[in-house]
Design an enzyme around this catalytic site. Structure first.
Site, PDB file in Angstrom:
ATOM      1  CD  GLU A 112       8.554  -4.824  -0.791  1.00  0.00           C
ATOM      2  OE1 GLU A 112       8.852  -4.826   0.416  1.00  0.00           O
ATOM      3  OE2 GLU A 112       9.417  -4.930  -1.712  1.00  0.00           O
ATOM      4  CE  LYS A 149      10.376  -9.377   3.211  1.00  0.00           C
ATOM      5  NZ  LYS A 149      11.053  -8.125   2.798  1.00  0.00           N
ATOM      6  CB  CYS A 200      11.496  -7.704  -0.882  1.00  0.00           C
ATOM      7  SG  CYS A 200      12.938  -6.660  -1.217  1.00  0.00           S
TER       8      CYS A 200
END
Length: 500
Positions: A259, A320, A370
């Site tokens: 990320e 995301k 994440c």
């Protein structure tokens, strides 16, 4: 027991439970603590039971997520007392669900161990679902994660992590509520039924709901960039140089960088870099999946992963979907709090729920970023169309915000549970760890040591086919569990009010 000792004991049990999220061989520990909590609540008034649930839940969440203190104090600059208070306040708020559940248990229990254990499990399930769904959800250290190496893990591809937690709560509560066991009739449900729930699925084995689809050779990068340096201009050149060198030198089918491995928007990158990356991977035989922010002020910004594939012009994009409160968006009425922290907080746009996969060499790699891998029901939404379902999952993370803490093994445990639910392998390319390859049976087949800079070369076998959990959760989300638990609680309440 004196009244004030009961909440203290409940708090100690809640804190003790969190050991199982780091030491996976301690899967039995939450069953013990949950059983003792059920026993305490069974002898309490609704008000006292709520206090027990609040104490247990606050200690459970605070002991399991104390590393939030590191991000707020060390990296955010909040005074230590304020950061500690914020962690405690979050834990206390999230414990309200369990407090309400235990109050309802104390009010509606019948005194019959089997029925009461069912009521306790249904209420436990509703409390965990509320914590995982409401206000964007924060299901970290949900009780089912403690079972990833225990016998209950055999239930995962059928009922998922929340179902695991409910089965565990039932198996823990029944013997605790039936004790002392007087005669064979009491012993049968109090001992045999929990033992069957624990042992029979594991002894029978877990069916192979999925089958091999192909193999990819991998390179996973772990930059180990200190968080205080990641967004500091004077340190970014060295970090960028390392990631670029390893990306361009990678061999095999796929290289994955964490990320925000490149912490610049494409238009902010050194001149020609974005084009150089695209040209390199389009002309070679290795594909790349790289964490990078995208967007602009007009369209909004996204926390994204981009994919470059051999022979394919342009790039694949994953944005995301499940954003982190305070980290990637600021909840209503909390701007005063975020202004106090010296953290580069974002206000990102969300991507689609059922995003397409990154396709290469006949495999479909589905990124998540994440803590998105905490939400198995959201990952399952990508499995509705079997022809487009992922064959490999890939988690790109940076939890360097939390230092050298238990957050890393906890996150690994979460990813391992996802592989059991969906019977898909998971690649994890992270900044500080855990950078690993996990097979579809939750086994870690290759790993780098956390908090080191390194390159992990490995391979992964993709899988096709759906588990029962992927089939129902992908279409219906968690609503079947919500409705089943609510129906069980409503039936128990009706019977209690109707009398014998």
């Amino acid at each position: 027991m004196r009244a004030w000792l009961r909440p203290a004991l409940a708090g100690a049990l809640g804190a003790l439970q969190t050991l199982a999220y780091v030491h996976t061989g301690a899967w039995w520990l939450p069953l013990l603590t949950i059983g003792l909590l059920a026993r305490l609540a069974a002898g309490a008034t609704p008000r006292a039971a709520a206090l027990l649930g609040g104490a247990y839940g606050t200690a459970w969440v605070a002991a399991g997520t104390w590393w939030l203190f590191v991000s707020m104090h060390r990296y955010g600059g909040l005074p230590a007392w304020m950061a500690a208070l914020a962690v405690l306040a979050l834990a206390a708020f999230l414990s309200l669900y369990l407090a309400a559940a235990l109050a309802a248990f104390a009010r509606w229990r019948s005194g019959r161990p089997l029925a009461d254990a069912g009521l306790f499990a249904a209420l436990w399930l509703l409390a965990e679902l509320a914590r995982g769904l409401l206000f964007t959800g924060f299901p970290w250290v949900a009780s089912g994660y403690a079972q990833v190496d225990g016998p209950l893990a055999a239930w995962a591809p059928w009922i998922g992590v929340y179902g695991l937690g409910a089965v565990g709560a039932f198996a823990a509560a029944l013997p605790a509520l039936a004790w002392p066991l007087r005669g064979l009739r009491a012993a049968l449900p109090g001992v045999v039924l929990p033992a069957a729930l624990l042992l029979l699925p594991a002894l029978a084995g877990v069916p192979e709901f999925t089958r091999p689809s192909g193999t990819l050779s991998l390179t996973l990068l772990q930059g180990n960039i200190p968080q205080e340096e990641k967004f500091a201009a004077e340190h970014q050149a060295e970090a960028l140089e390392w990631h670029l060198r390893e990306l361009l030198a990678a061999e095999g089918d796929l290289v994955v960088a964490p990320e925000t491995a490149i912490p610049f928007l494409p238009q902010q990158m050194p001149e020609g870099l974005w084009e150089r990356l695209q040209d390199h991977f389009r002309a070679g035989r290795t594909a790349a999946l790289i964490g990078v922010p995208l967007g602009d002020m007009a369209a909004g910004y996204t926390n994204s992963a981009v994919g470059f594939a051999p022979g394919v012009p342009g790039f694949y994009r994953y944005d995301k979907f499940h954003l982190v409160p305070f980290g990637e968006f600021i909840p209503f009425a909390f701007k005063w709090f975020t202004r106090m922290m010296n953290i580069p907080l974002g206000d990102f746009e969300r991507g689609p729920l059922a995003a397409p996969s990154f396709e290469l060499r006949g495999e479909r790699v589905a990124p998540n970023i994440c803590y998105e891998d905490l939400f198995g029901e959201e990952l399952a939404a990508r499995f509705v169309d079997p022809a487009q379902a992922p064959t490999v999952l890939a988690n790109l993370s940076n939890i360097g915000w939390f230092g050298e803490t238990i957050a890393i093994p906890q996150h690994l445990q979460i990813s391992r549970l996802r592989t059991l639910e969906l019977q898909r392998p998971m690649l994890r390319a992270t900044n500080t760890g855990a950078t690993v390859v996990i097979d579809h049976r939750s086994r870690v087949t290759a790993a780098l040591a956390p908090h080191t800079r390194g390159v992990l070369k490995a391979s992964v076998q993709g899988r096709t086919g759906n588990t029962p959990y992927a089939a129902w959760a992908g279409r219906l989300g968690l609503w079947p569990l919500v409705l089943l638990a609510a129906l069980a609680v409503a039936l128990a309440a009706w019977r209690r009010r109707a009398g014998p």
